[in-house]
Design a protein around this motif. Structure first.
Motif, PDB file in Angstrom:
ATOM      1  N   THR A  16      62.050  81.607  18.378  1.00  0.00           N
ATOM      2  CA  THR A  16      60.997  82.620  18.512  1.00  0.00           C
ATOM      3  C   THR A  16      59.830  82.315  17.583  1.00  0.00           C
ATOM      4  O   THR A  16      58.659  82.415  17.984  1.00  0.00           O
ATOM      5  N   LEU A  17      60.124  81.930  16.348  1.00  0.00           N
ATOM      6  CA  LEU A  17      59.060  81.597  15.399  1.00  0.00           C
ATOM      7  C   LEU A  17      58.278  80.361  15.853  1.00  0.00           C
ATOM      8  O   LEU A  17      57.055  80.291  15.692  1.00  0.00           O
ATOM      9  N   LYS A  18      58.986  79.424  16.460  1.00  0.00           N
ATOM     10  CA  LYS A  18      58.297  78.237  17.011  1.00  0.00           C
ATOM     11  C   LYS A  18      57.388  78.645  18.174  1.00  0.00           C
ATOM     12  O   LYS A  18      56.289  78.113  18.335  1.00  0.00           O
ATOM     13  N   TYR A  19      57.856  79.612  18.973  1.00  0.00           N
ATOM     14  CA  TYR A  19      57.040  80.113  20.090  1.00  0.00           C
ATOM     15  C   TYR A  19      55.753  80.746  19.539  1.00  0.00           C
ATOM     16  O   TYR A  19      54.653  80.474  20.049  1.00  0.00           O
ATOM     17  N   ILE A  20      55.887  81.581  18.507  1.00  0.00           N
ATOM     18  CA  ILE A  20      54.713  82.232  17.903  1.00  0.00           C
ATOM     19  C   ILE A  20      53.744  81.173  17.389  1.00  0.00           C
ATOM     20  O   ILE A  20      52.528  81.278  17.559  1.00  0.00           O
ATOM     21  N   ASN A  21      54.292  80.136  16.770  1.00  0.00           N
ATOM     22  CA  ASN A  21      53.501  79.070  16.153  1.00  0.00           C
ATOM     23  C   ASN A  21      52.758  78.211  17.171  1.00  0.00           C
ATOM     24  O   ASN A  21      51.738  77.603  16.836  1.00  0.00           O
ATOM     25  N   THR A  22      53.280  78.156  18.395  1.00  0.00           N
ATOM     26  CA  THR A  22      52.714  77.239  19.403  1.00  0.00           C
ATOM     27  C   THR A  22      52.059  77.952  20.592  1.00  0.00           C
ATOM     28  O   THR A  22      51.652  77.300  21.550  1.00  0.00           O
ATOM     29  N   HIS A  23      51.966  79.285  20.519  1.00  0.00           N
ATOM     30  CA  HIS A  23      51.343  80.042  21.616  1.00  0.00           C
ATOM     31  C   HIS A  23      50.219  80.933  21.084  1.00  0.00           C
ATOM     32  O   HIS A  23      50.212  81.304  19.913  1.00  0.00           O
ATOM     33  N   SER A  24      49.307  81.266  21.980  1.00  0.00           N
ATOM     34  CA  SER A  24      48.171  82.112  21.583  1.00  0.00           C
ATOM     35  C   SER A  24      48.618  83.560  21.412  1.00  0.00           C
ATOM     36  O   SER A  24      49.675  83.979  21.920  1.00  0.00           O
ATOM     37  N   ALA A  25      47.801  84.307  20.709  1.00  0.00           N
ATOM     38  CA  ALA A  25      48.079  85.736  20.514  1.00  0.00           C
ATOM     39  C   ALA A  25      48.164  86.450  21.873  1.00  0.00           C
ATOM     40  O   ALA A  25      48.976  87.355  22.057  1.00  0.00           O
ATOM     41  N   GLU A  26      47.345  86.021  22.826  1.00  0.00           N
ATOM     42  CA  GLU A  26      47.356  86.626  24.167  1.00  0.00           C
ATOM     43  C   GLU A  26      48.694  86.371  24.868  1.00  0.00           C
ATOM     44  O   GLU A  26      49.278  87.273  25.474  1.00  0.00           O
ATOM     45  N   ASP A  27      49.177  85.127  24.778  1.00  0.00           N
ATOM     46  CA  ASP A  27      50.472  84.776  25.375  1.00  0.00           C
ATOM     47  C   ASP A  27      51.586  85.639  24.787  1.00  0.00           C
ATOM     48  O   ASP A  27      52.459  86.137  25.504  1.00  0.00           O
ATOM     49  N   ILE A  28      51.554  85.796  23.470  1.00  0.00           N
ATOM     50  CA  ILE A  28      52.585  86.566  22.778  1.00  0.00           C
ATOM     51  C   ILE A  28      52.492  88.038  23.175  1.00  0.00           C
ATOM     52  O   ILE A  28      53.502  88.675  23.485  1.00  0.00           O
ATOM     53  N   ALA A  29      51.279  88.571  23.161  1.00  0.00           N
ATOM     54  CA  ALA A  29      51.076  89.984  23.504  1.00  0.00           C
ATOM     55  C   ALA A  29      51.582  90.295  24.913  1.00  0.00           C
ATOM     56  O   ALA A  29      52.135  91.368  25.166  1.00  0.00           O
TER      57      ALA A  29
END
Length: 331
Positions: free
Chosen positions: A247-260
Motif C-alpha cells: 500500500t505504501l508503495k502504491y501511495i509512493n508511485t501513484h498520483s493523489a487523484e489515483d489514490i483519492a
C-alpha cells in the motif's frame, strides 16, 4: 455400521481441516479516525484488496481518538491500532510493551489552527489562557500541543486541552468559540482554511516543517500491536506487513487523484478537489517502505520528555518500541 460411521467421521474431520487451512486469518484493527488522511493506508489497503491477497480477513473499526483505540487494544478487543507511534513510547513508561510493526509516516501531518476571531495570536505563546482543541485527552494531538506550548514557555496549567475529535465536531467547537485554536489533520485543515475561519499557526505536514517545529523527523502514523501478540502471531503480522508495504508503495508511485479515487466518496466531505490537493501536498509524509526513519524514535522521546511527567526520568528502551523485521521481509 461402525466402519461407515468411522469413514463419515474421518471425512468430516478431513473436510474441517481442509476448510480451516484455507480460512482467512481474522484480525480486527482500530483506526484513530479512518477518514483522516494521515491514516489513509488502512482504508486504501482494504480498497485495493491487499488484505485479501494475503489471506487476511481484516475488520477496520473507527475510533475518533487514538488514545481510545489504544485502550481497546490493551483490553484485547482489537489486535492492532492504526495510530501514532508515540503511544508505544508512552506505554513503555507505564510498563506496557507495544511496538510499531509498520511505520506509515515520518511526519505528523498535523497543524495547529487558530480561529480568525483572534488576529492577535501570532505564536503558541499567545495561546496562554486559551482553550486548545485536541482529538482526546492523552492523544497524540494532546502530546504535540503540550510540547509546543511548554517549548514556547507556557506552563501546562496555563491553558486547557479540550477533547473535540476531528472533522465536524472540531469545526463546530471552533465556530462556537469552545476552542480558540486546535491541533487537527486533513481534510479538516483545508475545510477551515477554505471558509476563512482559521489560519495555520504551526505546520507539521511535511518532514522539513516537522524538523523546524519538533527538532527532527517525527514518526507518526503506524500499525502498532502489543509485543506479546506479535510474538504469538508472527505469520499473521508478516501478512499485515506485506499488505501495508504494498500500500505504501502504491501511495509512493501513484498520483493523489489515483489514490483519492480508491477512497470512499464521503471522505471528500463534498470537496474532492480540496481533498486531492491536500493529499498531493501531504503525501510525502508517508514512508515508501514502512521502515522506521532513522533518528525518529529519539525525536519522539525528546518531545515526550519535554512535558510528560510520565516519561521524565524513566529509562525507555526505544529498540522495544518498534520492529523493522516484518517490513524488511515483506514481499
Amino acid at each position: 455400521m461402525r466402519m461407515r460411521a468411522a469413514i463419515r467421521s474421518f471425512a468430516f474431520i478431513s473436510l474441517f481441516a481442509a476448510t480451516s487451512a484455507f480460512a482467512a486469518d481474522k484480525v480486527t484493527i482500530m483506526v484513530g479516525g479512518y477518514e483522516k488522511q494521515i491514516y489513509l493506508p488502512a482504508k486504501l489497503a482494504e480498497s485495493l484488496g491487499y488484505f485479501k491477497d494475503e489471506g487476511l480477513d481484516v475488520e477496520l473499526l473507527n475510533e475518533a481518538a487514538g488514545v481510545d483505540a489504544e485502550n481497546e487494544m490493551l483490553a484485547g478487543v482489537v489486535q492492532g491500532v492504526v495510530g501514532f507511534y508515540d503511544h508505544c513510547v508512552d506505554l513503555q513508561a507505564k510498563g506496557k510493551f507495544v511496538e510499531s510493526v509498520v511505520q506509515f509516516s515520518q511526519a505528523p501531518g498535523e497543524v495547529e489552527l487558530v480561529s480568525n476571531k483572534y488576529p492577535d495570536v501570532k505564536s503558541m505563546a499567545d495561546l496562554k489562557g486559551k482553550n486548545l482543541g485536541v482529538t482526546g485527552l492523552g492523544s497524540s494531538t494532546n502530546f504535540l500541543t503540550q510540547y509546543l506550548m511548554v517549548k514556547s514557555g507556557v506552563q501546562l496549567a496555563d491553558f486547557t486541552s479540550v477533547p473535540v475529535g476531528a472533522g465536524a465536531t472540531f469545526i463546530a467547537a471552533m465556530q462556537q468559540d469552545k476552542i480558540q485554536a486546535g491541533m487537527t489533520t486533513e481534510p479538516t485543515i483545508s475545510r477551515l482554511l477554505k471558509t476563512g475561519e482559521a489560519r495555520v499557526l504551526v505546520d507539521m505536514r511535511t518532514v522539513e516543517q516537522t524538523k523546524a517545529a519538533l527538532g527532527g523527523t517525527y514518526p507518526a502514523a503506524s500499525l502498532y500491536m502489543t509485543t506479546a501478540w506479535v510474538e504469538k502471531n508472527r505469520p499473521t503480522v508478516q501478512k499485515l506487513a506485506n499488505a501495508f508495504v504494498k500500500t505504501l508503495k502504491y501511495i509512493n508511485t501513484h498520483s493523489a487523484e489515483d489514490i483519492a479515487d480508491k477512497m470512499p466518496k464521503d471522505y471528500y466531505v463534498g470537496d474532492k478537489d480540496g481533498y486531492v490537493k491536500a493529499l498531493a501536498d501531504g503525501k510525502a509524509m508517508f514512508t515508501a517502505d514502512g521502515v522506521m526513519p532513522q533518528g525518529g524514535p529519539e525525536t519522539v522521546l525528546a518531545v515526550l520528555s519535554g512535558f510528560s511527567k510520565n516519561i521524565k526520568g524513566k529509562q525507555i528502551d526505544l529498540s522495544k518500541t518498534y520492529t523493522t523485521e516484518f517490513v524488511k521481509a515483506a514481499k
